[in-house]
Design a protein around this motif. Structure first.
Motif, PDB file in Angstrom:
ATOM      1  N   PRO A  56       0.493  13.781  -7.961  1.00  0.00           N
ATOM      2  CA  PRO A  56       1.546  14.640  -8.493  1.00  0.00           C
ATOM      3  C   PRO A  56       1.016  16.065  -8.732  1.00  0.00           C
ATOM      4  N   THR A  57       1.738  17.032  -8.167  1.00  0.00           N
ATOM      5  CA  THR A  57       1.359  18.432  -8.317  1.00  0.00           C
ATOM      6  C   THR A  57       2.494  19.182  -9.000  1.00  0.00           C
ATOM      7  N   ALA A  58       2.152  20.048  -9.927  1.00  0.00           N
ATOM      8  CA  ALA A  58       3.170  20.914 -10.525  1.00  0.00           C
ATOM      9  C   ALA A  58       2.769  22.357 -10.275  1.00  0.00           C
ATOM     10  N   VAL A  59       3.683  23.128  -9.650  1.00  0.00           N
ATOM     11  CA  VAL A  59       3.432  24.554  -9.473  1.00  0.00           C
ATOM     12  C   VAL A  59       4.554  25.326 -10.161  1.00  0.00           C
ATOM     13  N   PHE A  60       4.215  26.515 -10.588  1.00  0.00           N
ATOM     14  CA  PHE A  60       5.187  27.333 -11.316  1.00  0.00           C
ATOM     15  C   PHE A  60       5.606  28.503 -10.432  1.00  0.00           C
ATOM     16  N   ALA A  61       6.922  28.621 -10.197  1.00  0.00           N
ATOM     17  CA  ALA A  61       7.425  29.683  -9.336  1.00  0.00           C
ATOM     18  C   ALA A  61       7.768  30.935 -10.136  1.00  0.00           C
ATOM     19  N   ALA A  62       7.841  30.791 -11.459  1.00  0.00           N
ATOM     20  CA  ALA A  62       8.231  31.905 -12.318  1.00  0.00           C
ATOM     21  C   ALA A  62       7.648  31.661 -13.704  1.00  0.00           C
ATOM     22  N   PRO A  63       7.634  32.683 -14.554  1.00  0.00           N
ATOM     23  CA  PRO A  63       7.050  32.499 -15.886  1.00  0.00           C
ATOM     24  C   PRO A  63       7.865  31.547 -16.759  1.00  0.00           C
ATOM     25  N   GLY A  64       7.230  31.031 -17.806  1.00  0.00           N
ATOM     26  CA  GLY A  64       7.939  30.272 -18.839  1.00  0.00           C
ATOM     27  C   GLY A  64       8.109  28.794 -18.558  1.00  0.00           C
ATOM     28  N   GLY A  65       7.552  28.298 -17.488  1.00  0.00           N
ATOM     29  CA  GLY A  65       7.709  26.876 -17.158  1.00  0.00           C
ATOM     30  C   GLY A  65       6.869  25.981 -18.058  1.00  0.00           C
ATOM     31  N   ASP A  66       7.339  24.759 -18.199  1.00  0.00           N
ATOM     32  CA  ASP A  66       6.665  23.796 -19.073  1.00  0.00           C
ATOM     33  C   ASP A  66       6.636  22.439 -18.374  1.00  0.00           C
ATOM     34  N   ALA A  67       5.460  22.023 -17.973  1.00  0.00           N
ATOM     35  CA  ALA A  67       5.346  20.755 -17.241  1.00  0.00           C
ATOM     36  C   ALA A  67       4.479  19.778 -18.003  1.00  0.00           C
ATOM     37  N   GLU A  68       5.008  18.584 -18.182  1.00  0.00           N
ATOM     38  CA  GLU A  68       4.212  17.512 -18.764  1.00  0.00           C
ATOM     39  C   GLU A  68       4.047  16.456 -17.682  1.00  0.00           C
ATOM     40  N   LEU A  69       2.818  16.104 -17.408  1.00  0.00           N
ATOM     41  CA  LEU A  69       2.567  15.041 -16.438  1.00  0.00           C
ATOM     42  C   LEU A  69       1.928  13.882 -17.201  1.00  0.00           C
ATOM     43  N   ASN A  70       2.677  12.811 -17.317  1.00  0.00           N
ATOM     44  CA  ASN A  70       2.158  11.646 -18.028  1.00  0.00           C
ATOM     45  C   ASN A  70       1.968  10.490 -17.062  1.00  0.00           C
ATOM     46  N   GLY A  71       0.976   9.689 -17.323  1.00  0.00           N
ATOM     47  CA  GLY A  71       0.748   8.550 -16.440  1.00  0.00           C
ATOM     48  C   GLY A  71       0.255   7.346 -17.219  1.00  0.00           C
ATOM     49  N   LEU A  72       0.732   6.200 -16.787  1.00  0.00           N
ATOM     50  CA  LEU A  72       0.356   4.940 -17.424  1.00  0.00           C
ATOM     51  C   LEU A  72       0.083   3.966 -16.295  1.00  0.00           C
ATOM     52  N   TYR A  73      -1.093   3.380 -16.281  1.00  0.00           N
ATOM     53  CA  TYR A  73      -1.400   2.485 -15.171  1.00  0.00           C
ATOM     54  C   TYR A  73      -2.173   1.275 -15.642  1.00  0.00           C
ATOM     55  N   PHE A  74      -1.988   0.202 -14.894  1.00  0.00           N
ATOM     56  CA  PHE A  74      -2.600  -1.072 -15.272  1.00  0.00           C
ATOM     57  C   PHE A  74      -3.058  -1.742 -13.985  1.00  0.00           C
ATOM     58  N   ALA A  75      -4.363  -1.819 -13.823  1.00  0.00           N
ATOM     59  CA  ALA A  75      -4.891  -2.422 -12.596  1.00  0.00           C
ATOM     60  C   ALA A  75      -5.461  -3.793 -12.908  1.00  0.00           C
ATOM     61  N   VAL A  78       0.870  -1.170   0.000  1.00  0.00           N
ATOM     62  CA  VAL A  78       0.000   0.000   0.000  1.00  0.00           C
ATOM     63  C   VAL A  78       0.911   1.225   0.000  1.00  0.00           C
ATOM     64  N   GLN A  79       0.658   2.139  -0.918  1.00  0.00           N
ATOM     65  CA  GLN A  79       1.455   3.363  -0.931  1.00  0.00           C
ATOM     66  C   GLN A  79       0.557   4.573  -1.163  1.00  0.00           C
ATOM     67  N   VAL A  80       0.765   5.589  -0.309  1.00  0.00           N
ATOM     68  CA  VAL A  80       0.123   6.879  -0.555  1.00  0.00           C
ATOM     69  C   VAL A  80       1.256   7.883  -0.669  1.00  0.00           C
ATOM     70  N   SER A  81       1.331   8.532  -1.802  1.00  0.00           N
ATOM     71  CA  SER A  81       2.492   9.359  -2.084  1.00  0.00           C
ATOM     72  C   SER A  81       2.063  10.687  -2.692  1.00  0.00           C
ATOM     73  N   ALA A  82       2.803  11.743  -2.339  1.00  0.00           N
ATOM     74  CA  ALA A  82       2.548  13.042  -2.969  1.00  0.00           C
ATOM     75  C   ALA A  82       3.837  13.519  -3.617  1.00  0.00           C
ATOM     76  N   HIS A  83       3.736  13.907  -4.888  1.00  0.00           N
ATOM     77  CA  HIS A  83       4.889  14.487  -5.574  1.00  0.00           C
ATOM     78  C   HIS A  83       4.628  15.985  -5.712  1.00  0.00           C
ATOM     79  N   HIS A  84       5.552  16.780  -5.182  1.00  0.00           N
ATOM     80  CA  HIS A  84       5.394  18.231  -5.260  1.00  0.00           C
ATOM     81  C   HIS A  84       6.474  18.765  -6.182  1.00  0.00           C
ATOM     82  N   ALA A  85       6.090  19.191  -7.380  1.00  0.00           N
ATOM     83  CA  ALA A  85       7.092  19.725  -8.297  1.00  0.00           C
ATOM     84  C   ALA A  85       6.950  21.238  -8.367  1.00  0.00           C
ATOM     85  N   LYS A  86       8.107  21.915  -8.325  1.00  0.00           N
ATOM     86  CA  LYS A  86       8.093  23.375  -8.441  1.00  0.00           C
ATOM     87  C   LYS A  86       9.068  23.757  -9.541  1.00  0.00           C
TER      88      LYS A  86
END
Ligand SMILES: Nc1ncnc2c1ncn2[C@@H]1O[C@H](COP(=O)(O)OP(=O)(O)OP(=O)(O)O)[C@@H](O)[C@H]1O
Ligand SMILES: [Mg+2]
Lengths: 385, 257
Positions: free
Chosen positions: A217-236, A186-194
């Protein structure tokens, strides 16, 4: 009965009941009420299977072992008092706060300024069956650094953790987080990206194993011009609960976010949840964002939920949209392949492989890609699909 | 020499609640080397006939029989039928995202031939077959039919026909959506397959223009879910002139090739 949550293409923004901007956050577990399961952020999670991670009844009885293999990065094990910790974000739910309040040492992995690092693999091994661990990891890509970091989760046990991802100005960081746990885990995880100014993040989440895996997974932008791609692949497969909650938080102008999550489900009680929050705050002019979720329900008895939430507080955006769809196996595709002599099992595998193909190709690490292809193949063979 | 025999074929399509009969007694025998043109108005059941023979799950055979060299086709799964030597070039080929054309072709050839073709020969074979149909080699790396134009899809159906070398080929409106040049290229492709004299062809079409490239031995008029008249290629000329009105009782513009 296959239960299929249908969310067809939708043109307007879906505004959630409570604004994501107001969601409570704290480093202190006691600041959160114990969730009962009805709360918006917990309503999809089977609370009983959290083994007490959410209500303070699961003291640490083991550790998440962290091994780093990478030539160009520095690795430190630091105490709770290291003042770099917590820089990427604040826990937004009680389990993340519990993890933050409970870890004893943290691992800080740094890609130094302007260094182009090869692939770094971080192997995270669970505490073992019946044991509980809390952990904290921080990945720092300093200004203009370029790196690929693979977080390879394996083993057994119960784990709650936070991963901080700091992408410095002009840095390019790829994080591939593979959750290939043993069946009991069992895993509960938070990813904080800045992300700093003009920083690029490619975040790939792959969730295959485990009894219950919930990653936010969270992506926050601390300054202009950031580019975040969040991809996910899951198989239950049968009995598994996989819950993935992405959040792109735009508070800076001219940033991009792109969320693509795809899942396949098979077997009785296989359950997946994708929540895709996007918040474009008033200051985030020129934002470009898109999110997509697709689920492929391969057998009866599996259920996928898909909830995109797009909140827009400014009219001056470059583009925003989302699409979400959950469907059964496409019989027409299957028929077409079979009509060319391809046996049903082979045809099914081709279609599922094709479904994930684009996401796999985006993971720029061939070894990881091959391993994941093999893992997907094994998942399909397990039920003789 | 192969023979496909269709006897008294009744087929229904299962809709949500009810089931609707589309084919009401089709009789047709196709032998190796023969080309049978099936012509009929929209909605008369031509595609249904081809899907039923190929084994599409939506179409239920309520009575009748289909045999290939005496073997019961209806008892076979879709892929078994293809491996037994049946081929269907579809009116609307299906897109399969993420599966490359080259992977698909090789997987299909492996299944139909019973063993994986030797890589070196195979690459050459595919390249030549693509060149003959004026298909850019870059298509090999694209996903199956995804984003292909109507004409490109049809060329690829004939590419598969050429590579899989069936005993009986059913070509469902392969000519529709093709411009003049593409029609010529595709027809030449079909004629090359035909020239071997070992394949029987059921050529479903709405228009006579493809019959100027591919000469049928027999022409059958299909209306109301069955064959209502059979003849030689002169029947196609009559249809061109007078349309299907004689068979449907409705006024329909002459089919202009
Ligand atoms: N899957 C289906 N569900 C419901 N009705 C169907 C289905 N398939 C075919 N039909 C109906 O059966 C009839 C025959 O259709 P079919 O596609 O076989 O005609 P066709 O002769 O191939 O027509 P066309 O010349 O337009 O290709 C039509 O009335 C059609 O609407
Ligand atoms: Mg048709």
């Amino acid at each position: 009965m296959t239960s299929v949550a249908q969310t067809p293409h939708s043109h307007g923004a879906v505004v959630p009941k409570a604004s994501r901007a107001e969601q409570f956050a704290s480093f202190d577990v006691e600041a959160f009420e114990t969730p009962g399961g009805r709360e918006e952020i917990w309503r999809f999670t089977p609370m009983r299977r959290l083994r007490g991670l959410h209500d303070g009844s699961a003291p640490a009885t083991g550790e998440l072992t962290v091994e780093v293999d990478g030539p160009d990065v520095t690795v430190e094990t630091v105490g709770r008092d290291d003042d770099r910790l917590g820089a990427a974000g604040t826990p937004g739910d009680r389990v993340a706060a519990q993890a933050y309040s409970s870890f004893t040492t943290a691992t800080v992995l740094t890609v130094p300024q302007e260094v182009r690092a090869g692939v770094t693999t971080v192997t995270l091994t669970g505490p073992g069956e019946g044991k509980v661990a809390y952990a904290h990891l921080q990945v720092r890509a300093e200004r203009f650094a370029e790196a690929v970091v693979v977080l390879d989760h394996r083993g057994s046990g119960t784990v709650a953790d936070n991963v901080e991802i700091l992408v410095g100005d002009g840095a390019k960081l790829t994080v591939v987080s593979v959750h290939d746990w043993a069946d009991d885990a069992v895993q509960v995880s938070a990813h904080h990206a800045k992300l700093g100014r003009d920083a690029t993040l490619r975040h790939h989440l792959v969730s295959l194993g485990g009894d219950l895996v919930r990653v936010s997974p969270t992506a926050v932008f601390a300054a202009p011009g950031g580019d975040a791609e969040l991809n996910g692949l899951y198989f239950a497969d049968a009995g598994q609960h996989i819950e993935l909650r992405t959040f792109a938080d735009h508070a800076q102008p001219n940033c991009k976010s792109n969320v693509t999550y795809k899942g396949a489900l098979q077997g009785d009680g296989a359950r997946t949840v994708w929540i895709g929050d996007v918040l474009i705050r008033a200051a985030a002019e020129g934002t470009e964002t898109f999110e997509l979720n697709r689920n492929l329900v391969l057998t009866e008895g599996a259920r996928a939920d898909s909830v995109p939430n797009l909140e827009i507080e400014t009219g001056e955006i470059a583009g925003a949209g989302h699409a979400s769809a959950t469907g059964r196996f496409d019989d027409e595709q299957l028929f077409y392949l079979q009509a060319r002599g391809i046996p049903e099992g082979v045809a099914r595998r081709l279609v599922v492989r094709g479904f994930f193909h684009e996401l796999l190709m985006k993971i720029g690490v061939p070894e990881i890609r091959e391993r994941l292809e093999a893992a997907i193949e094994a998942e399909l063979e397990a039920v003789g699909a | 020499m192969s023979t496909l025999e269709i006897k008294g074929l009744h087929v229904s399509v299962a809709t949500d609640e009810t089931s609707k009969e589309i084919l009401s007694g089709v009789d047709l025998t196709i032998r190796a080397g023969e080309t049978h043109a099936i012509m009929g108005p929209n909605g008369s059941g031509k595609s249904t006939l081809s899907y039923a023979i190929a084994g599409h799950p939506k179409y239920e055979v309520t009575s009748g029989e289909v045999t290939l060299d005496g073997e019961d086709v209806l008892a076979m799964s879709v892929d078994e039928r293809a491996r037994a030597g049946l081929f269907l070039a579809m009116q609307y080929p299906v897109e399969v995202p993420g599966v490359s054309m080259s992977n698909f072709l090789r997987t299909a050839a492996t299944a139909v031939r019973g063993e994986a073709p030797k890589l070196r020969h195979w690459v050459k074979e595919v390249k030549e077959a693509m060149a003959e149909l004026d298909i850019d080699p870059a298509f090999a790396e694209r996903s199956v039919n995804e984003g292909f134009s109507g004409g490109e899809k049809k060329r690829h159906e004939i590419l598969q026909l050429a590579l899989l070398q069936p005993k009986i080929a059913i070509l469902d409106e392969t000519d529709s959506g093709l411009d003049v040049d593409a029609l010529r290229v595709v027809s030449e492709g079909i004629n090359r397959v035909k020239a071997g004299g070992e394949v029987g062809i059921m050529l479903i079409t709405h228009y006579t223009r493809i019959l100027r490239h591919i000469t049928p031995d027999f022409v059958h008029v299909f209306a109301g879910g069955r064959i209502v008249e059979s003849g030689g290629s002169e029947l196609a000329d009559q249809l061109e002139e007078h349309g299907y009105v004689r068979f449907t009782g409705k006024q329909e513009p002459a089919a202009i090739g």
